[in-house]
Design a protein around this motif. Structure first.
Motif, PDB file in Angstrom:
ATOM      1  N   ALA A   1      18.182  95.305  43.149  1.00  0.00           N
ATOM      2  CA  ALA A   1      19.624  95.553  43.232  1.00  0.00           C
ATOM      3  C   ALA A   1      19.999  96.845  42.509  1.00  0.00           C
ATOM      4  O   ALA A   1      21.178  97.171  42.427  1.00  0.00           O
ATOM      5  CB  ALA A   1      20.383  94.371  42.637  1.00  0.00           C
ATOM      6  N   ARG A   2      19.007  97.548  41.964  1.00  0.00           N
ATOM      7  CA  ARG A   2      19.203  98.821  41.255  1.00  0.00           C
ATOM      8  C   ARG A   2      20.074  98.683  40.018  1.00  0.00           C
ATOM      9  O   ARG A   2      20.949  99.507  39.739  1.00  0.00           O
ATOM     10  CB  ARG A   2      19.796  99.881  42.189  1.00  0.00           C
ATOM     11  N   VAL A   3      19.833  97.613  39.281  1.00  0.00           N
ATOM     12  CA  VAL A   3      20.500  97.447  37.991  1.00  0.00           C
ATOM     13  C   VAL A   3      19.868  98.440  37.016  1.00  0.00           C
ATOM     14  O   VAL A   3      18.644  98.525  36.943  1.00  0.00           O
ATOM     15  CB  VAL A   3      20.306  95.999  37.480  1.00  0.00           C
ATOM     16  N   PRO A   4      20.689  99.241  36.300  1.00  0.00           N
ATOM     17  CA  PRO A   4      20.084 100.261  35.443  1.00  0.00           C
ATOM     18  C   PRO A   4      19.412  99.696  34.189  1.00  0.00           C
ATOM     19  O   PRO A   4      18.325 100.127  33.810  1.00  0.00           O
ATOM     20  CB  PRO A   4      21.263 101.164  35.072  1.00  0.00           C
ATOM     21  N   VAL A   5      20.078  98.760  33.521  1.00  0.00           N
ATOM     22  CA  VAL A   5      19.504  98.275  32.268  1.00  0.00           C
ATOM     23  C   VAL A   5      19.801  96.792  32.073  1.00  0.00           C
ATOM     24  O   VAL A   5      20.877  96.305  32.418  1.00  0.00           O
ATOM     25  CB  VAL A   5      19.991  99.124  31.060  1.00  0.00           C
ATOM     26  N   VAL A   6      18.787  96.096  31.571  1.00  0.00           N
ATOM     27  CA  VAL A   6      18.910  94.666  31.317  1.00  0.00           C
ATOM     28  C   VAL A   6      18.765  94.447  29.817  1.00  0.00           C
ATOM     29  O   VAL A   6      17.914  95.058  29.180  1.00  0.00           O
ATOM     30  CB  VAL A   6      17.799  93.890  32.059  1.00  0.00           C
ATOM     31  N   TYR A   7      19.619  93.614  29.261  1.00  0.00           N
ATOM     32  CA  TYR A   7      19.487  93.246  27.853  1.00  0.00           C
ATOM     33  C   TYR A   7      18.866  91.868  27.771  1.00  0.00           C
ATOM     34  O   TYR A   7      19.379  90.923  28.364  1.00  0.00           O
ATOM     35  CB  TYR A   7      20.842  93.263  27.158  1.00  0.00           C
ATOM     36  N   LEU A   8      17.755  91.784  27.059  1.00  0.00           N
ATOM     37  CA  LEU A   8      17.099  90.496  26.880  1.00  0.00           C
ATOM     38  C   LEU A   8      17.707  89.859  25.637  1.00  0.00           C
ATOM     39  O   LEU A   8      17.410  90.273  24.519  1.00  0.00           O
ATOM     40  CB  LEU A   8      15.591  90.688  26.713  1.00  0.00           C
ATOM     41  N   LEU A   9      18.569  88.898  25.843  1.00  0.00           N
ATOM     42  CA  LEU A   9      19.287  88.286  24.734  1.00  0.00           C
ATOM     43  C   LEU A   9      18.299  87.593  23.799  1.00  0.00           C
ATOM     44  O   LEU A   9      17.403  86.884  24.247  1.00  0.00           O
ATOM     45  CB  LEU A   9      20.280  87.268  25.291  1.00  0.00           C
ATOM     46  N   SER A  10      18.466  87.814  22.489  1.00  0.00           N
ATOM     47  CA  SER A  10      17.511  87.221  21.557  1.00  0.00           C
ATOM     48  C   SER A  10      18.181  86.834  20.256  1.00  0.00           C
ATOM     49  O   SER A  10      19.272  87.288  19.937  1.00  0.00           O
ATOM     50  CB  SER A  10      16.377  88.211  21.279  1.00  0.00           C
ATOM     51  N   ASP A  11      17.486  85.974  19.519  1.00  0.00           N
ATOM     52  CA  ASP A  11      17.911  85.605  18.170  1.00  0.00           C
ATOM     53  C   ASP A  11      17.159  86.470  17.180  1.00  0.00           C
ATOM     54  O   ASP A  11      16.109  87.026  17.490  1.00  0.00           O
ATOM     55  CB  ASP A  11      17.563  84.131  17.896  1.00  0.00           C
ATOM     56  N   GLN A  12      17.679  86.534  15.965  1.00  0.00           N
ATOM     57  CA  GLN A  12      17.005  87.317  14.931  1.00  0.00           C
ATOM     58  C   GLN A  12      15.695  86.636  14.545  1.00  0.00           C
ATOM     59  O   GLN A  12      15.674  85.444  14.264  1.00  0.00           O
ATOM     60  CB  GLN A  12      17.904  87.451  13.711  1.00  0.00           C
ATOM     61  N   GLU A  13      14.625  87.422  14.553  1.00  0.00           N
ATOM     62  CA  GLU A  13      13.330  86.928  14.069  1.00  0.00           C
ATOM     63  C   GLU A  13      13.430  86.779  12.554  1.00  0.00           C
ATOM     64  O   GLU A  13      13.932  87.673  11.869  1.00  0.00           O
ATOM     65  CB  GLU A  13      12.245  87.945  14.425  1.00  0.00           C
ATOM     66  N   THR A  14      12.989  85.634  12.039  1.00  0.00           N
ATOM     67  CA  THR A  14      13.023  85.468  10.594  1.00  0.00           C
ATOM     68  C   THR A  14      11.620  85.605  10.052  1.00  0.00           C
ATOM     69  O   THR A  14      10.649  85.453  10.775  1.00  0.00           O
ATOM     70  CB  THR A  14      13.593  84.095  10.209  1.00  0.00           C
TER      71      THR A  14
END
Lengths: 163, 146
Positions: free
Chosen positions: B125-138
């Protein structure tokens, strides 16, 4: 003149103001979230009909197996050993791509873990380092360091362009 | 009666400062306001590197059992049956705004093949950028859990 001479209160009626504002507060509290507003950015490569052909031998291939085991160029490697494995190879050839190849049943979290690690490694003056190695360093200088050439091909791309 | 002779105490709660406090709170909530468009419960993967995701980005969520939901970032998410629907959804969003960012909200235990297919449809679909949602690594052992 016909002023209304009845006593008019000199105060602004503020008793209902609290009701209104509390209602607004409750609305914003209920609809707002604090968690889950941060993540790893991942620029998708442009869909290209004729992508530059990358031979497997020209890249470092990181395979992620179900269960989280990691193989570097098909050699089992602990997670902590990824940096050490990449160091000589990428310092010799700084444009060498790093390909992450999770197996279909590998956990998504393991892929993010590896990708996160690779994003923290940069090439600074020809040395493969993480930020802690070169502290103290200014943000400007660190942000200017060369990032790794990470690629996460999808299954369809692999089927299409790889052998 | 004695009561009438007494100095009248004003039976009013002083509410003048209340408005100040409440407005302060409102402003705080407005600034941090972020409408939750997708309510799917997922255990996010953990990462050290985390950047702020853009507001109003489209969301694709994948729960542990592979159930997918999509949202354009404005309205609440709707369930979709599979990656084909994600493709038509993403194509539509990108047609409206070619620079729209996408957020991938996937469970950390989901099989990668599900994520792979979604990423593939977003690429198509030619999406420019994807954010991989994440939690803070402890730090290990510091009780991150999850």
């Amino acid at each position: 003149m016909r002023f209304d001479r009845r006593k008019v209160s000199e105060e602004i009626p503020t008793s209902s103001m609290a009701d209104i504002t509390f209602l607004l507060i409750i609305f914003f509290m209920v609809t707002s979230t604090f968690a889950a507003t941060r993540g790893l950015d991942f620029a998708l490569p442009k869909e290209d009909r004729n992508p530059p052909l990358i031979e497997k031998e020209d890249a470092v291939l990181i395979t992620i197996r179900p269960g989280g085991a990691i193989e570097m160029d098909n050699k089992p490697t602990p997670f902590e050993g990824i940096h050490a494995y990449l160091k000589p190879r990428l310092e010799k050839n700084q444009t060498k791509p790093v390909i992450i190849r999770p197996e279909p049943n590998a956990a998504y979290g393991d892929m993010v873990r590896v990708y996160d690690l690779l994003r923290q490694i940069k090439l600074l003056e020809g040395k493969l380092v993480v930020r802690e190695d070169v502290e103290p360093i200014t943000d400007e200088r660190w942000n200017g360091a060369k990032e790794l050439n990470i690629s996460i091909p999808t299954q369809r791309e692999i089927d299409q362009f790889w052998y | 009666m004695r009561l009438q002779a007494r100095n009248r105490a004003r039976a009013v709660i002083p509410t003048a400062s209340m408005a100040d406090i409440v407005f302060l709170l409102i402003i705080f909530f407005i600034l941090t306001f972020n409408l939750e468009v997708d309510k799917a419960r997922v255990m996010l993967p953990k990462s050290n590197l985390r950047t702020e995701v853009p507001k109003r980005a489209a969301v694709v969520s994948i729960t542990e059992n592979g159930q997918m939901r999509v949202s354009d970032g404005e309205s609440a998410s709707t369930a979709v049956s599979g990656p084909e629907d994600v493709l038509s959804f993403a194509t539509g969003v990108i047609a409206g705004d070619p620079n729209k960012e996408f957020i991938l909200k996937a469970d950390r235990n989901v099989a990668y093949k599900n994520v792979d297919r979604v990423l593939d449809t977003l690429k198509q679909a030619r999406v420019p950028v994807v954010y991989l949602l994440s939690d803070q690594e402890t730090v290990e052992g510091a009780g991150g859990g999850g």
